[in-house]
Scaffold this active site. Structure first.
Site: not given
Ligand code: SAH
Length: 450
Positions: A280, A405
């Protein structure tokens, strides 16, 4: 209506991309940088069937909420396209985006909270990804003008930690000193495409990533040496991106100097962050976002919790000590490695993360008979898939905490959950991205008793 025509417009609304919205001769007109309530003389830039784009030629009546921005470039580029709107009104705008989406979906009864303000409204970003291009014979860093790839040179990135701006300028000067060619995207020539700099506000550690077209180039050793001498730089990485593409990072990273990661903190927990891992970007607001989500969830010591779209496990590890077990998934392997490492680092033994797509892993877990109590989801802008939603419901959680988001896909997915027996009664917008039109929002779905 034609290109270059001048029209007088009254701005009625602000689009989700922060453009003023007006109507004229049956067309919807999107006006760059115009705010609701303003009267403008606008020049038409482009006409389509039902809509047109325009720019302000003359501001006839300004909004009382318009503020003077020090650098016009912040608003002209995608960097801070809402910077000309007073901050409290940015929060109103973000809440209104959610209200409008719920209205369109026929869900007017849902309560939308006030937008939770960010503790820092400028300089809040812990990461900057800035393009490098040659302009008038000189290597420049900056930001692209909105909807274009024209680089606008900048040295003050406004929403980014000023310490990061200083590093960006130092690296730019090092690249100039050794005459490293900037990337030329028309011919897919040159070398450095982007600078990606991360800095932890908690530990002060800095990572510098040079996104390059080639793995090696003659000046690389000298450049690396100079960058690694900059104060607090703990990690210098070359990201290899040879393709003609708009995607910023290539798939492979090479450590040029120092470590392959930096350390950061959220609350009491320590986190290792690798170059490709999502983290984040608003460090001071993140713990408040997570706390809001955790407070809204009703967690118990014997709960089994899922952390879906986990990144480096920040959400799951924040709740692990209060529940029986945490399982999570994420597509980026280095991020999953970070998540499992971070669990151990913080003495957490009941959390485990696996690599894979949430929409594929969740059905496997459901099929294997996994029972869950609370599921946290935090997907990218495109939201969840029907496969994920159905599988999540099959594991029988009493609650699903949805952090988003992109409220447009969130509202779509919430409707799908409703059809499968889940209810929600409020959404809380959170401002993670001041000065930009991006809206983050949190809601909790509860299983309706059958
Ligand atoms: N919960 C974390 C990350 C949120 S961002 C935080 O708060 O920091 C969303 C995340 O989903 C990213 O790390 C991205 O790499 C991952 N992502 C994107 N597509 C995805 C999918 N199909 N399955 C699992 N993860 C995915």
């Amino acid at each position: 209506m034609q290109k270059n025509e001048l029209v007088n417009l009254t701005i009625e609304d602000l689009s989700y991309q922060a453009m003023g919205v007006a109507h004229h001769e049956g067309l919807t007109i999107f006006v760059n940088n115009a705010l609701p309530g303003e009267v403008v003389e606008a020049k038409i830039l482009k006409v389509k069937k039902t809509f047109a784009f325009a720019k302000i030629e003359k501001l006839v009546k300004a909004s009382p909420y318009r503020i003077t921005v020090k650098l016009n470039q912040w608003v002209q580029t995608g960097l801070a396209s809402l910077a000309h709107l007073q901050y409290d009104q940015q929060l109103v705008f973000k809440r209104q985006q959610v209200v409008n989406l719920l209205h369109k979906a026929g869900m007017d009864q849902i309560k939308v909270d006030e937008t939770l303000a960010s503790p820092e409204q400028t300089g809040y970003r812990n990461k900057a990804q800035v393009p490098v291009r040659k302009i008038k014979g000189q290597l420049e860093i900056g930001f692209f003008r909105r909807r274009s790839h024209d680089l606008v040179p900048l040295t003050n990135f406004f929403t980014t930690d000023p310490e990061i701006d200083r590093v960006l300028i130092s690296v730019r000067d090092i690249l100039r000193k050794y005459r490293v060619p900037a990337y030329d995207e028309i011919h897919n020539r040159g070398q450095v495409r982007y600078l990606d700099v991360r800095r932890s506000k908690a530990t002060g550690e800095i990572m510098v990533i040079l996104v390059c077209r080639q793995q090696k180039f003659p000046q690389l050793d000298q450049v690396t040496k100079d960058i690694s001498k900059l104060a607090h730089v703990k990690s210098v990485i070359l990201n290899y991106n040879p393709d003609k593409t708009n995607v910023i990072l290539g798939k492979r990273d090479f450590v040029l100097a120092g470590q392959d990661h930096i350390m950061d903190k959220i609350g009491d927990l320590n986190f290792k962050i690798s170059p490709q891992s999502f983290f984040q970007i608003n460090s001071r607001q993140t713990p408040r976002l997570y706390q809001l989500a955790i407070d809204k969830a009703d967690l118990h010591p014997d709960d089994v919790v899922i952390d879906a779209y986990a990144g480096i496990g920040t959400i799951g590890l924040s709740v692990a000590k209060h529940v029986k077990a945490v399982r999570g998934m994420e597509t980026i392997k280095p991020a999953v490695d970070d998540a499992n490492y971070n669990a151990r680092l913080n003495g957490i033994e009941n959390a485990k993360y696996v690599v894979g797509k949430a929409e594929e892993i969740m059905p496997q877990w459901a099929k294997a008979g996994l029972k869950t109590d609370v599921i946290f989801v935090d997907p990218p802008r495109k939201g969840l898939t029907p496969e994920f939603i159905q599988a999540a419901v099959k594991t029988g959680p009493k609650e699903i905490v949805y952090i988003s988001c992109n409220p447009a896909t969130q509202v779509r997915d919430l409707q799908e959950f409703q059809e499968l027996g889940y209810e929600f009664d409020e959404i809380s917008p959170v401002d993670m991205f001041p000065q930009t039109p991006h809206v983050e929002s949190v809601t909790v779905l509860e299983r309706t008793e059958k």
